[in-house]
Design an enzyme around this catalytic site. Structure first.
Site, PDB file in Angstrom:
ATOM      1  N   TYR A 109     -22.645 -24.844 -16.034  1.00 14.51           N
ATOM      2  CA  TYR A 109     -22.086 -23.505 -15.824  1.00 14.51           C
ATOM      3  C   TYR A 109     -21.037 -23.606 -14.710  1.00 14.51           C
ATOM      4  CZ  TYR A 109     -21.910 -18.597 -14.500  1.00 14.51           C
ATOM      5  OH  TYR A 109     -21.490 -17.331 -14.202  1.00 14.51           O
ATOM      6  N   LYS A 208     -28.238 -12.132 -18.055  1.00 15.02           N
ATOM      7  CA  LYS A 208     -27.878 -12.430 -19.437  1.00 15.02           C
ATOM      8  C   LYS A 208     -28.942 -11.883 -20.396  1.00 15.02           C
ATOM      9  CE  LYS A 208     -24.612 -14.451 -17.147  1.00 15.02           C
ATOM     10  NZ  LYS A 208     -24.596 -15.851 -16.761  1.00 15.02           N
TER      11      LYS A 208
END
Ligand SMILES: *Cc1c(COP(=O)(O)O)cnc(C)c1O
Length: 393
Positions: A109, A208
């Site tokens: 990420y 998320k």
């Protein structure tokens, strides 16, 4: 698991309100000095100050621990953070200090990548990368760096959808006495439970899928070692202050209740879209762990219950990616992922723009790559939107 998602950690307020209130308070009142003594001796689990703990944060932590520890023997504990990065950095710092080393896979990420490459070295913590944490190479890397305290995994990895074999990585790491931290944001505990595969700590961006509705930035650290949560990496929430608000925990708990239900719909829509994209002449490559063409499809099938809702595609070049994005009408152009609606973003100019073009190329992030977080709309509407946008490039 659906039952746990709905019921675990739920509090029933003495007022009779069915949904627990949001405890928006900074401090807590003690009835008298005896109450202080009983709190001080650990007899009562009273809250004292909301940076240290809060009822809504505890409720969310219990729910998430129940899901990550689903089907496991022994305790699993969790701490909630004000962001995924709060959890990621605390998990790493909970195991490391000046002079220590971390080994991670090559694709991470974007902000985690920046943390390990640019921030942690300032404090004497170094990092090396092993593509896909390939076991023989990982073994060699750990032998060469006996000061390695953490092997850091993200699987499926952002944005290339590479899949890492968690059990094999744990096996190699354990043989060197090294702890394993897994970022489980993309899979969620519904699809993959790394603690049951031997990992020490799981971290999440609850922003998320776990929240699922795009209302909150949040994170979590979950471990099989309650002491690590209470006094190690988890305790850094108190010292570094990456604290979530009670309202954020409350919203996230409500979202988490429907996670198993949402993941079923996310996964079946993603499979339908991936099949459509893989057969489309304007799409050079479709990266989705559920496709047989995915290089780690078999590992994914073994360690995941389904393949998730993240897909990336490669279009010819930057201009075709732009024309494609401009041609979408229902799907939104936005970073982040895991929301009920379909989100599309361009890694090279958005989430991974801080990486050099060379570094991006080395890990497979091309200029024409577009990442898709597939939502829970009707799959035919998602496919039609993509069909229209692809026909215009
Ligand atoms: C979003 C994300 C993070 C960071 O989480 P924040 O909530 O934005 O701080 C970490 N890892 C992955 C895989 C993510 O998608």
């Amino acid at each position: 698991m659906s039952t746990e998602a709905v019921h675990a950690g739920e509090m029933h307020d003495p007022s009779g309100s069915h949904i627990d209130p949001v405890h928006m308070t900074s401090t807590y009142v003690f009835e008298d000095s005896d109450a202080i003594k009983s709190w001080g001796s650990g007899e009562s689990g009273a809250h004292v100050y909301s940076r240290v703990g809060n009822a809504n944060r505890d409720a969310l932590a219990s729910k998430l621990a129940a899901l990550e520890g689903y089907g496991m023997e022994g305790p699993v504990a969790a701490e909630i953070f004000g962001s995924g990065m709060g959890a990621v950095s605390s998990a790493i710092l909970g195991f490391t200090g000046s002079g220590d080393h971390i080994v991670a896979q090559s694709v991470l990420y974007g902000t985690t990548n920046h943390l390990v490459n640019e921030v942690l070295p300032k404090y004497g913590i170094t990092t090396s990368r092993v593509p896909l944490l390939e076991p023989a190479m990982l073994d060699e890397e750990l032998s060469e760096n006996p000061n390695t305290k953490v092997v850091y995994i993200e699987t499926p990895a952002n944005p290339t959808m590479s899949v890492i074999d968690i059990a094999r990585t744990v096996e190699v790491a354990k043989s060197h006495g090294t702890s394993v931290v897994v970022d489980n944001t993309f899979a969620t505990p519904v699809l993959q439970r790394p603690l049951s595969l031997g990992a020490d700590v799981v971290v999440h961006s609850t922003t998320k899928f776990i929240n699922g509705h795009g209302t909150v930035i949040g994170g979590a650290l979950v471990s099989r070692d309650p002491d690590f949560v209470e006094n190690g990496g988890g305790a850094l929430v108190r010292y570094m202050g990456a604290v979530p608000s009670a309202l954020d925990c409350w919203l996230t708990s409500i979202g988490l209740k429907s996670l198993p239900l949402r993941m079923r719909e996310h996964c079946s829509n993603a499979r339908a879209l991936a099949d459509f994209l893989e057969g489309h002449p304007k799409v050079a490559r479709t990266h989705y762990p559920g496709l047989e063409s995915h290089p780690q499809h078999e590992v994914a099938a073994l360690q995941m219950d389904d393949f998730g809702a993240m897909i990336s595609i490669e279009l010819e070049d930057f201009d075709s990616a732009c024309r494609f994005m401009d041609g979408l009408s229902m799907c939104s152009l936005a970073v982040s992922l895991g929301n009920v609606d379909t989100l599309v973003q361009h890694p090279a100019s958005m989430t991974h723009r801080l990486m050099s073009e060379e570094d991006r190329k080395a890990v497979g992030i091309t200029e024409g790559m577009v990442r898709i977080s597939v939502g829970i709309e009707d799959s035919q509407d998602i496919i039609s939107d993509f069909e229209g946008a692809l026909s215009g490039i």
